[in-house]
Design an enzyme around this catalytic site. Structure first.
Site, PDB file in Angstrom:
ATOM      1  N   ASP A 111     -20.829 -33.361  26.979  1.00 26.33           N
ATOM      2  CA  ASP A 111     -20.297 -32.806  26.718  1.00 26.33           C
ATOM      3  C   ASP A 111     -21.049 -32.444  25.635  1.00 26.33           C
ATOM      4  O   ASP A 111     -21.050 -32.610  24.243  1.00 26.33           O
ATOM      5  CB  ASP A 111     -18.804 -33.628  26.523  1.00 26.33           C
ATOM      6  CG  ASP A 111     -17.545 -32.733  26.230  1.00 26.33           C
ATOM      7  OD1 ASP A 111     -17.460 -31.286  26.509  1.00 26.33           O
ATOM      8  OD2 ASP A 111     -16.315 -32.957  27.143  1.00 26.33           O
ATOM      9  N   ASP A 213     -17.530 -27.475  26.176  1.00 27.14           N
ATOM     10  CA  ASP A 213     -16.584 -27.487  25.295  1.00 27.14           C
ATOM     11  C   ASP A 213     -16.234 -26.228  25.001  1.00 27.14           C
ATOM     12  O   ASP A 213     -16.597 -25.199  24.382  1.00 27.14           O
ATOM     13  CB  ASP A 213     -15.764 -28.797  24.115  1.00 27.14           C
ATOM     14  CG  ASP A 213     -14.669 -29.165  23.599  1.00 27.14           C
ATOM     15  OD1 ASP A 213     -13.877 -29.175  24.595  1.00 27.14           O
ATOM     16  OD2 ASP A 213     -14.558 -28.379  22.622  1.00 27.14           O
ATOM     17  N   GLU A 255     -16.021 -24.488  29.289  1.00 22.93           N
ATOM     18  CA  GLU A 255     -13.924 -24.831  29.699  1.00 22.93           C
ATOM     19  C   GLU A 255     -13.576 -23.768  28.925  1.00 22.93           C
ATOM     20  O   GLU A 255     -14.148 -22.901  27.615  1.00 22.93           O
ATOM     21  CB  GLU A 255     -13.888 -25.796  28.938  1.00 22.93           C
ATOM     22  CG  GLU A 255     -12.668 -25.623  28.786  1.00 22.93           C
ATOM     23  CD  GLU A 255     -12.098 -27.177  27.716  1.00 22.93           C
ATOM     24  OE1 GLU A 255     -11.130 -27.485  27.524  1.00 22.93           O
ATOM     25  OE2 GLU A 255     -12.810 -26.748  26.631  1.00 22.93           O
ATOM     26  N   HIS A 329      -9.747 -34.944  31.422  1.00 19.57           N
ATOM     27  CA  HIS A 329      -8.874 -36.116  30.485  1.00 19.57           C
ATOM     28  C   HIS A 329      -7.856 -35.348  29.228  1.00 19.57           C
ATOM     29  O   HIS A 329      -7.688 -35.426  28.122  1.00 19.57           O
ATOM     30  CB  HIS A 329     -10.282 -36.005  29.027  1.00 19.57           C
ATOM     31  CG  HIS A 329     -10.252 -34.847  27.996  1.00 19.57           C
ATOM     32  ND1 HIS A 329     -10.792 -34.014  29.394  1.00 19.57           N
ATOM     33  CD2 HIS A 329     -10.570 -34.453  27.261  1.00 19.57           C
ATOM     34  CE1 HIS A 329     -11.903 -33.257  28.168  1.00 19.57           C
ATOM     35  NE2 HIS A 329     -11.418 -33.077  27.090  1.00 19.57           N
ATOM     36  N   ASP A 330      -7.654 -33.646  29.336  1.00 18.55           N
ATOM     37  CA  ASP A 330      -6.084 -32.709  28.520  1.00 18.55           C
ATOM     38  C   ASP A 330      -4.884 -32.665  29.404  1.00 18.55           C
ATOM     39  O   ASP A 330      -4.077 -32.927  28.772  1.00 18.55           O
ATOM     40  CB  ASP A 330      -6.918 -31.694  28.251  1.00 18.55           C
ATOM     41  CG  ASP A 330      -7.977 -31.555  27.200  1.00 18.55           C
ATOM     42  OD1 ASP A 330      -7.335 -32.311  26.074  1.00 18.55           O
ATOM     43  OD2 ASP A 330      -8.703 -30.918  27.272  1.00 18.55           O
TER      44      ASP A 330
END
Ligand code: TEU
Ligand code: CA
Length: 560
Positions: A111, A213, A255, A329-330
């Protein structure tokens, strides 16, 4: 690498990439597997479960951040990009993970969190010292507005203003996330140099790629109120590509909450020299409330959901590439959001997997999704750990929302739903830790766990394993042209994938009741059933009687 003979590139009209046939598995390290009993998942814990992932068949493992961090946002606040957080392990553990994954035919992607750092990163501790510090311009500083307040109205994703006043130098710094996540200034070429150097250092350690990210924010122009999709965003990505991974055969996924079909072609177009693909969120946000957003999710509107998914399938059909995901994970747990986690848990989890994995793009599985993990019924705010949920709770309750009402929203959409520990077995705390976990395990672990499923051919886990294998066995799953049917039908999702003489027909019932469906003549119900979530599979005939959440895929080769 694909283990089947693919059609020639000329016939496909596109350059084949190894990640076209790969399935990616996302690990949230803190919650995956704790090896030393401190209650926090770690790298040795992941190494310990590589056989599990290899058996599932995934080719790539994406690790949420593992770097040194004060953990204000569970590692999305990095204080040293080239060190491993001690609670996760050491650099030697990381190298061992890469090597052991490779031995099993899997790559590790990291990430890359470079929109912001932690406020404990040495760049920031330097920057805040004085206005003429050498690192000052690594971040975004502005003088107060005439009334002493923030420079403008930008708000943080986690609530409140995006600006925090720093008394030492009497200026505000920008943070689009928590105040402990100051935004880097990408307009400064020294920032970009440092980041590219760091990326190359990880690439040299043998990683298979990066998940980037909030990458759509790096081109921001704060004085013009622009955060996502700024004017130099694609210049920076092309520069990054040229100076880091461009010459290597890796997977990159950005993302991009702001992505549109048009911008996705800029990010992932073949000749753009930017990224392999992006995560777009239109299928997620179409289900949010106009006023309260994700805290008041709307019931699933299948017609709308299908139209969004179909739109993206078409938009990137000729150029670019899609990512496919229900969760991360969000986000809430897929089966809780889109399926029926109580009445038809197994059926609906398999149905959702079938529909997602047989579309065109690279599928991403979020840890625990492969066993149908569900949202967690936390009843008290004290059980939550997520900085976003805790901040939003404070702000909403201050603004007059009842704590009960806030909790209802958090139960449906809070990020901790995805972050409760992986449920491995019936052992205490689901076999995640022998100590006491940093966040409570979902109380359904005694019945819902991996141990119960890996050796059961009818389990959700086995269904995922079959889907992952189908992508490696059938070129039509990877490259077939997508077409949807019954667009206005509110209960079923039907689509075909076509490649040369092969046609794959996917039929899925999204409701907990029977649905009768008459297929048009072009859709022959013949051929060979590749996968189904009911046994024996549906009866072939003129009219289909789909059982609750039934889904199947048929492969036919029409007579020449
Ligand atoms: O997420 C970006 C982001 O905007 C999310 O916080 C999302 O908007 C929110 O959950 C929806 O309300 C990325 C990471 O995936 C997330 O975990 C980080 O907290 C965030 O960036 C900051 O790094
Ligand atoms: Ca640990």
């Amino acid at each position: 690498m694909p283990d089947f003979a693919l059609p020639p590139e000329a016939a496909l009209g596109i350059e084949r990439k190894w990640w076209h046939t790969a399935t990616v598995y996302q690990i949230y390290p803190r919650s995956f597997r704790d090896s030393n009993g401190d209650g926090i998942g770690d790298l040795p814990g992941i190494i310990d479960r590589l056989d599990y992932l290899q058996a599932l068949g995934v080719a790539v493992i994406w690790l949420s951040p593992i770097y040194a961090s004060p953990m204000d946002d569970n590692g999305y606040d990095i204080s040293d990009y080239q060190a491993i957080a001690p609670e996760f392990g050491t650099l030697a553990d990381f190298d061992r993970l890469v090597a052991q994954a490779r031995q099993r035919g899997m790559g590790i992607i990291l990430d890359l969190v470079v929109n912001h750092t932690s406020d404990e990163h040495p760049w920031f501790t330097q920057a805040r010292r004085s206005k003429d510090n050498a690192y000052r311009d690594f971040y975004v500083w502005r003088p107060p507005a005439p009334d002493g307040g923030p420079p403008n109205d930008l708000t943080s994703s986690f609530g409140g203003p995006a600006w925090t006043f720093d008394s030492t130098t009497q200026e505000y710094y920008l943070h689009l996330f928590s105040r402990r996540q100051p935004d880097l200034n990408w307009e400064n070429p020294r920032v970009r140099d440092e980041i590219y150097r760091m990326m190359n250092w990880w690439l040299d350690r043998g990683i298979a790629g990066f998940r980037m990210d909030v990458i759509d924010l790096i081109g921001k122009k704060v004085d013009e109120g622009i955060t996502a999709d700024g004017p130099h965003l694609h210049d920076y990505l092309q520069e990054m590509n040229r100076r880091t991974f461009g010459s290597r055969d890796i997977l990159t996924v950005g993302e991009a909450w702001s992505a549109t079909p048009g911008s996705a072609l800029l990010y992932s177009g073949r000749d753009r020299k930017e990224l392999s693909m992006v995560f777009q969120f239109e299928h997620v946000t179409q289900g949010w409330d106009e006023v309260h957003g994700k805290w008041r999710p709307k019931p699933i509107d299948l017609v709308k959901l299908k139209s969004v998914l179909g739109k993206w399938q078409h938009a990137l059909a000729e150029d670019g590439w899609n990512s496919l995901f229900w969760g991360n994970h969000d986000l809430p747990r897929a089966v809780s959001r889109y399926g029926d986690a109580s009445g038809y848990h197994v059926e609906s989890a398999k149905m959702l997997a079938t529909v997602l994995h047989l579309m065109k793009g690279t599928p991403f599985i979020y840890q625990g999704e492969e066993i149908g993990m569900t949202n967690v019924p936390f009843a008290r705010i004290e059980q939550y750990r997520d900085v976003e949920t805790l901040n939003m709770h404070r702000l909403h309750v201050e603004a007059g929302l009842s704590p009960e009402e806030f909790l209802r929203g958090a139960n449906q959409s809070g990020r901790d739903n995805a972050r409760t520990p992986m449920q491995w077995s019936t052992a205490p705390h689901g076999g995640f830790t022998t100590g006491s976990p940093w966040i409570e395990v979902n109380p359904n672990y005694p019945t819902l766990n991996a141990e119960n499923q890996v050796n059961d051919e009818r389990s959700i886990w086995s269904h995922y394993r079959k889907l992952i294998a189908l992508r490696k066995e059938h070129a039509v799953v990877v490259y077939g042209t997508f077409q949807s049917w019954f667009d206005q039908h509110p209960e079923v999702f039907v689509y075909t994938r076509t490649l040369d003489h092969q046609q794959l027909l996917v039929v899925a019932n999204f409701v907990p009741r029977e649905v009768a469906l008459t297929l048009p003549g072009e859709l022959q119900l013949s051929g060979h059933c590749l996968i189904s979530n009911y046994s024996p599979p549906h009866e072939l005939g003129e009219e289909l009687h789909l059982r609750p959440y039934e889904a199947f895929a048929l492969l036919c080769a029409p007579p020449a």
